[in-house]
Design a protein around this motif. Structure first.
Motif, PDB file in Angstrom:
ATOM      1  N   SER A 193      21.996 143.956  19.110  1.00 13.32           N
ATOM      2  CA  SER A 193      21.342 144.511  20.295  1.00 13.32           C
ATOM      3  C   SER A 193      21.610 145.992  20.423  1.00 13.32           C
ATOM      4  N   LEU A 194      22.842 146.350  20.168  1.00 14.33           N
ATOM      5  CA  LEU A 194      23.199 147.750  20.360  1.00 14.33           C
ATOM      6  C   LEU A 194      23.662 148.410  19.075  1.00 14.33           C
ATOM      7  N   LYS A 195      23.387 147.781  17.979  1.00 16.06           N
ATOM      8  CA  LYS A 195      23.871 148.348  16.731  1.00 16.06           C
ATOM      9  C   LYS A 195      22.890 148.042  15.607  1.00 16.06           C
TER      10      LYS A 195
ATOM     11  N   TYR B 102      30.738 144.613  29.986  1.00 17.34           N
ATOM     12  CA  TYR B 102      30.113 145.504  29.018  1.00 17.34           C
ATOM     13  C   TYR B 102      30.953 146.755  28.807  1.00 17.34           C
ATOM     14  N   THR B 106      32.973 147.789  25.399  1.00 17.49           N
ATOM     15  CA  THR B 106      32.572 149.025  24.736  1.00 17.49           C
ATOM     16  C   THR B 106      33.805 149.863  24.411  1.00 17.49           C
ATOM     17  N   SER B 145      27.301 143.579  22.546  1.00 15.57           N
ATOM     18  CA  SER B 145      25.855 143.484  22.318  1.00 15.57           C
ATOM     19  C   SER B 145      25.276 142.288  23.045  1.00 15.57           C
ATOM     20  N   ALA B 148      25.080 142.972  26.641  1.00 13.11           N
ATOM     21  CA  ALA B 148      23.969 143.881  26.907  1.00 13.11           C
ATOM     22  C   ALA B 148      22.646 143.130  26.824  1.00 13.11           C
TER      23      ALA B 148
END
Lengths: 944, 206
Positions: A193-195, B102, B106, B145, B148
């Motif tokens: 999702s973020l990578k 989150y 992170t 992730s 998110a």
């Protein structure tokens, strides 16, 4: 071409000639240049000359690949300097695609320096594409060329799927689409999702899968994946796939670490390939008995939780099981693992659950004792529950222990009396003893109980089944089925429960072997009557066919016989026979014969014909021919010859008898036709002057036999011609007597020659002469004799000269000498001779006396005192020969009369003698030696 | 450090309290599946964090690993504390609950990567520890992730988190202590997340 024509039209003739010469060169050079150009361009993808005419032009664009189905427009641009130097412009440009000129209608003259061509790109389009120009109007020079690849842009990758092998190898595969004929890069994109993770590039030109490194994915994290395909013609990408690797996991198979054994259970302990926190698993567990083909599966719901052990229950003791299992995500996502490596384990022993099947074989070897072979079967594995260490056999007689033994064998022979016994057998293993099996050995005088009925057999699932109807009694304990082959005395058996009514034979049943199957119901007190049936597991054609032979051959039928085929060669039940028979050069016929027959009569056959016959024996499976046999029917049927021959013989016999009877009772009929009239010498006139026959002396003592009584014949020599007399037939009857010359009984008359014997002793030499005279007798006729007279003497006028009209000789026997032996051979042969002699005697009397008396004296001489002679005379009359001789007389009545006179005029014999003497005296002057001695000797009156 | 704009704060506040009603059924189901997935992931990561902590202590030498060694947990600027009062934790809205998770993961991702760097110097031969640290950092990133993704599914704004300030140079022992503290915070936050998602799982059932 139009430009070239214009150029040629304006040039002088010699200018025209030069290009002709050079054209060959230009082509060669052009082609040579093209070859070199190809080689150079293959290495550099395109070619641009740096000097000379080859630097005069350039093709643009220069794509390395052309997409199939697209249109490609190429431009060839001439340098200004070239245009000036060679006085050429773009209108002279020629386009070629691999040595093939492109039609000019596809050319476009952009301007003075540039020409273009449009190509429809297809898979058959081949590079290079060249542009050339004709220098001096003739020599075509390639100015530039480009190589390209006809290919496709990448298709959209389809069916992107991924699989996580256990937890380390995350591999995605896809369908790359059509071949592009061009190097195409495939890239697997991977993002969280973020990578965004680094691209996954397939290795080793693989274009349909890629394995993502372990640090670029993780379970329970959705990975967004897609494939990008790119080549010189384009770029394409697949749809995105968002997947949590744990949902596509294929675990490694679990590893069975150990199996803990119990009597009826096995506990499996294994190691899971994945931690429960990572992937909770469920399982499939399967097991089977070693050697079995069928797996048993544990219900899935029993193993639908993550675990590392499981206990299999309800297993058989002392049985080896094979176990394996596999696993899958408990979420039922992903894939089943492969089956684990199998592991074997044996459950523990328990005591046998039943006793061995028990049966016996009884041999009575005396009135009192019996030899009983007890036999029992090894317990099946599932009944033994362990390793059977032995058996305990107990025999009781009237409930009292009789014998108890332990043995490891499965049979035991014991001698028992005629009484009833009870046998029990128990098996034991390490864990315990089985229940006992019981068998009653009934007393010898035991009356068999009811047996089963309606035994039938059938084959099902390649097994030989036997079915029966139970006796109508309720206390049957079990059944024993026995079977053996016809050729093998070894009996196999098996036991069935009392509720069974059919079973298959649990042995090595061999196809095409005949089995005798017997069923015995077993009762508490003994066994029932055994019922048997024969059966085959599978029938086949007989191994050999029947040998057929003939038993009896007739004219139109033959009795054939054959032997039964041995049971081992029958391979089935013989259902029928077929006899094939074929005559020579004929069609084959056949007849089917019932299998119970052992002989058969073929009828309606042709006589005196060779037949080929063979026999085919049929089972349910088929038939087999026996050897050929050849026979030939008879020419005549039995009795046919007899039917022909016997009536013929009977007819002949009847005819003969009839003839004989006719001869006896009607002799006159034959006389007419068989014996024509013969002149009777006695009635001849010449007889009047014939010499007197001397009186004969008859001495019955010295002449016991008739033939000896008349050895001499008085012959009247009526002519000086010896030859005429030699032909007198009355000599012939003397022939038989010639054989007796050596006995000094010679009787040759010597007629026709100087052979008249003076003495019988001398007749040997005389007879030779007379014999020679006889050879000519057939040519002599009496008429000659009569007409010439005797020595020129004239007969008295008063006498009537009578001669026979017949030309036949006196005796047929002379004409047919072959009949003479018959006359000699018959019993009356002697009489025949006598008859001849008598005839000659008679002749003498006739010559002497004439009339009726001339025959009486000779007969008195012959038979006055001997009755046997009379009998012989009668016999002579009854015989053919006798008839023949008698019939020599021309006047039969005279003969009859003379015969009667013979019986009545014996006393007058001396008269005849006188006559003979007178004749003799008359003849003495001429030929005294011819007859006088004979008459003197016979009659005894005339002095010698 | 967490930096929220005024609009984000407003939307975030809307997320607090009860379940948003604007979600479609499909979204709710997707959110539920996400929550379930994160629950399982947290369980896995929790197990790994325990292993990580044990391995870390094992390779740091004495007094680390001693039964009676219980140093005080160090705080790190920007890393939210997993420990809240029961009342405060219960009053957290879904969005805030997710936002805190989150932000924590992170920062923890970076911290774990930093610890790995330290350990590469301090225990270069502790391959299993180094691999586990790397794996933990990756898993923390994965958890971040997923959180998110869930926030997006629930239409919550994903906060922008500024990177934490660089660690000052410190002695090895301090590095070891910091590393241990980071591993502990990681484990504590996993426990906290486990509880959070247990609550969320109840609110977004499958």
């Amino acid at each position: 071409m139009g430009i070239l024509d214009k150029m040629l039209s304006g040039w002088s003739w010699f200018i025209y000639a030069v290009p002709i010469v050079l054209s060959t060169y230009s082509v060669t050079v052009s082609h040579g240049l093209t070859s070199r150009l190809e080689e150079q361009l293959r290495g550099e993808q395109h070619f641009i000359s740096s000097s000379g005419p080859f630097g005069c032009a350039k093709i643009t664009p220069e794509p390395s690949a052309l997409a199939i189905g697209s249109q490609f427009t190429a431009f060839c641009t001439l340098n200004e300097t070239c245009i000036d130097s060679y006085k050429q412009n773009a209108s002279q440009i020629i386009w070629r695609i691999k040595a093939t000129k492109i039609p000019e209608e596809k050319y476009t003259i952009i301007n003075q320096t540039t020409s273009s061509v449009i190509l429809n790109v297809s898979s058959s389009l081949e590079s290079p594409l060249t542009c050339s120009i004709r220098f001096y109007g003739q020599i075509e020079q390639t100015l530039h060329g480009i190589f390209f690849t006809v290919s496709l842009p990448p298709d959209k990758p389809e069916n992107l799927t991924c699989i996580l092998y256990n937890k380390d190898i995350f591999t995605c595969t896809w369908n790359p689409g059509r071949p592009t004929f061009l190097h195409t890069n495939f890239t697997l994109k991977n993002q969280w999702s973020l990578k965004t993770h680094p691209d996954c590039i397939p290795r080793n030109n693989v274009n349909n899968s890629c394995t993502i490194p372990v640090d670029q994915f993780d379970v329970y994290i959705n990975s967004v994946l897609w494939v990008e395909a790119e080549n010189a013609l384009g770029k394409n990408r697949s749809d995105q796939l968002t997947v949590d690797p744990v949902d596509v996991v294929k675990p490694n198979p679990p590893v069975i670490e150990k199996v803990i054994c119990f009597e009826n259970a096995l506990k499996i302990v294994w190691k899971n390939p994945l931690d429960e926190v990572m992937v909770a698993l469920k399982y499939n567990i399967r097991y089977k008995v070693t050697g079995s083909m069928t797996w048993t599966k544990v219900p899935e719901e029993d193993t639908a939780t993550h675990r590392d052990s499981f206990t299999l229950q309800g297993l058989k003791p002392y049985t080896e099981y094979v176990i394996s299992l596999r696993c899958k995500s408990l979420k039922d996502t992903g894939h089943w693992s492969d089956w684990s490596k199998e592991k074997s384990a044996v459950t523990l022993e328990t005591k046998p659950i039943k006793g061995p099947d028990l049966w016996r074989k009884i041999d009575d070897f005396s009135q009192r004792d019996r030899q009983v072979l007890l036999k029992w079967k090894k317990l099946e594995h599932w009944n033994a529950n362990g390793l059977i260490k032995g058996y305990t056999v107990t025999i009781k007689k009237k409930r009292q222990p009789f014998l108890m033994i332990n043995t490891t064998e499965t049979s035991y022979t014991v001698n028992l009396t005629k009484d009833a016994y009870m046998v029990t057998v128990k098996a034991y293993n390490k864990a315990g003893v089985s229940p006992e099996s019981m068998l009653t050995i009934p007393a010898k005088d035991f009356k068999e109980l009811p047996g089963v009925t309606n035994i039938t057999t059938f084959v099902k699932d390649k097994q030989l089944w036997v079915e029966w109807t139970a006796p109508n009694v309720s206390d049957i304990e079990r059944y024993i089925i026995e079977w053996h082959t016809k050729s093998n005395s070894t009996t196999e058996w098996q036991q069935e429960s009392s509720s069974s009514q059919c079973t298959f034979l649990q042995g090595n049943i061999i196809p095409m072997k005949r089995y005798m199957i017997s069923i015995y119901p077993l009762y508490k007190d003994g066994h029932g009557r055994g019922q048997s049936i024969e059966a085959y597991l599978k029938q086949g054609n007989p191994t050999i066919g029947p040998s057929i032979i003939t038993k009896k051959v007739g004219k139109n039928e033959v009795l054939l016989t054959w032997n039964q085929i041995p049971v081992d060669d029958q391979n089935g039940f013989i259902r029928n026979y077929t006899i094939f028979y074929k005559p020579n050069n004929g069609n084959e016929s056949s007849v089917t014969v019932d299998e119970t027959c052992r002989e058969y009569t073929l009828s309606s056959l042709s006589g005196n014909t060779q037949y080929l016959v063979r026999m085919k024996a049929y089972t349910d499976s088929g038939g087999t021919n026996g050897p050929d046999f050849t026979f030939t029917t008879l020419k005549f049927a039995n009795g046919e010859i007899e039917i022909i021959v016997i009536p013929a013989c009977l007819a002949f016999l009847f005819t003969t008898v009839l003839g004989v009877l006719v001869c006896f009772y009607k002799p006159d009929i034959f006389k007419k036709y068989i014996w024509p009239n013969v002149p009777d010498p006695s009635k001849s006139n010449i007889a009047q002057w014939s010499p007197q026959t001397p009186t004969r002396n008859f001495n019955s003592k010295n002449q016991p036999y008739p033939e000896c009584n008349f050895p001499d014949v008085s012959v009247v020599e009526i002519t000086a011609d010896k030859r005429s007399f030699s032909e007198q037939n009355d000599i012939k009857p003397l022939d038989p007597l010639k054989k007796e010359k050596s006995t000094s009984e010679g009787h040759s008359s010597g007629i026709g020659g100087s052979s008249c014997m003076s003495s019988p002793r001398q007749s040997v030499s005389d007879s030779d002469e007379s014999e020679s005279a006889q050879t000519t007798s057939s040519t002599v006729q009496y008429s000659t004799v009569v007409l010439s007279g005797y020595r020129d003497q004239q007969p008295p006028a008063a006498q009537t000269f009578t001669r026979s009209e017949s030309t036949q000789p006196l005796l047929d026997s002379e004409e047919r000498p072959e009949e003479s032996p018959a006359g000699e051979g018959i019993p009356g042969g002697d009489s025949a001779v006598q008859a001849n002699q008598y005839f000659k005697q008679n002749c003498s009397h006739a010559e002497t006396t004439g009339g009726e008396l001339h025959v009486e004296h000779p007969r008195q001489d012959l038979h006055p005192i001997n009755e046997e002679d009379l009998v012989k005379l009668n016999q002579l009359q009854a015989s053919d020969q006798g008839f023949q001789l008698s019939r020599a007389w021309p006047v039969e009545n005279q003969l009859e009369e003379s015969e009667s006179d013979i019986l009545h005029t014996n006393p007058e014999g001396h008269v005849g003698m006188k006559l003979e003497s007178s004749v003799l005296s008359a003849a003495t002057d001429e030929e005294p030696k011819c007859y006088l001695p004979q008459t003197v000797r016979r009659g005894g009156y005339m002095p010698q | 450090m967490e930096v929220l704009t005024g609009e984000e704060r407003r939307k975030t506040r809307q997320g607090f309290g009860s379940r948003p009603t604007r979600l479609s059924s499909a979204q709710s189901q997707e959110a539920a599946r996400k929550i379930e997935q994160i629950c399982k992931q947290v369980l896995l990561l929790t197990a790994n964090s325990q292993e990580l902590l044990q391995k870390y202590l094992k390779h740091q030498g004495d007094p680390f690993g001693q039964p009676d060694f219980h140093p005080e947990l160090m705080d790190f600027p920007g890393l939210p504390s997993p420990d809240l009062s029961q009342e405060a934790w219960l009053s957290l809205s879904d969005a805030e609950r997710l936002r805190q998770n989150y932000v924590a993961y992170t920062i923890l991702t970076d911290f774990l990567s930093e610890v790995k760097c330290w350990q590469e110097d301090l225990n270069p031969n502790a391959f299993d520890l180094l691999a586990l640290l790397e794996k933990s950092a990756k898993q923390a990133l994965g958890l971040r992730s997923n959180v998110a993704s869930l926030m997006k599914t629930l239409c919550f704004l994903v906060p922008l988190v500024s990177p934490p300030p660089a660690f000052e140079a410190s002695p090895d022992f301090i590095k070891k202590l910091k590393g241990w503290s980071i591993c502990r915070h990681y484990q504590d936050w996993l426990h906290r997340t486990e509880r959070d998602f247990t609550v969320l799982a109840q609110r977004y059932p499958l």
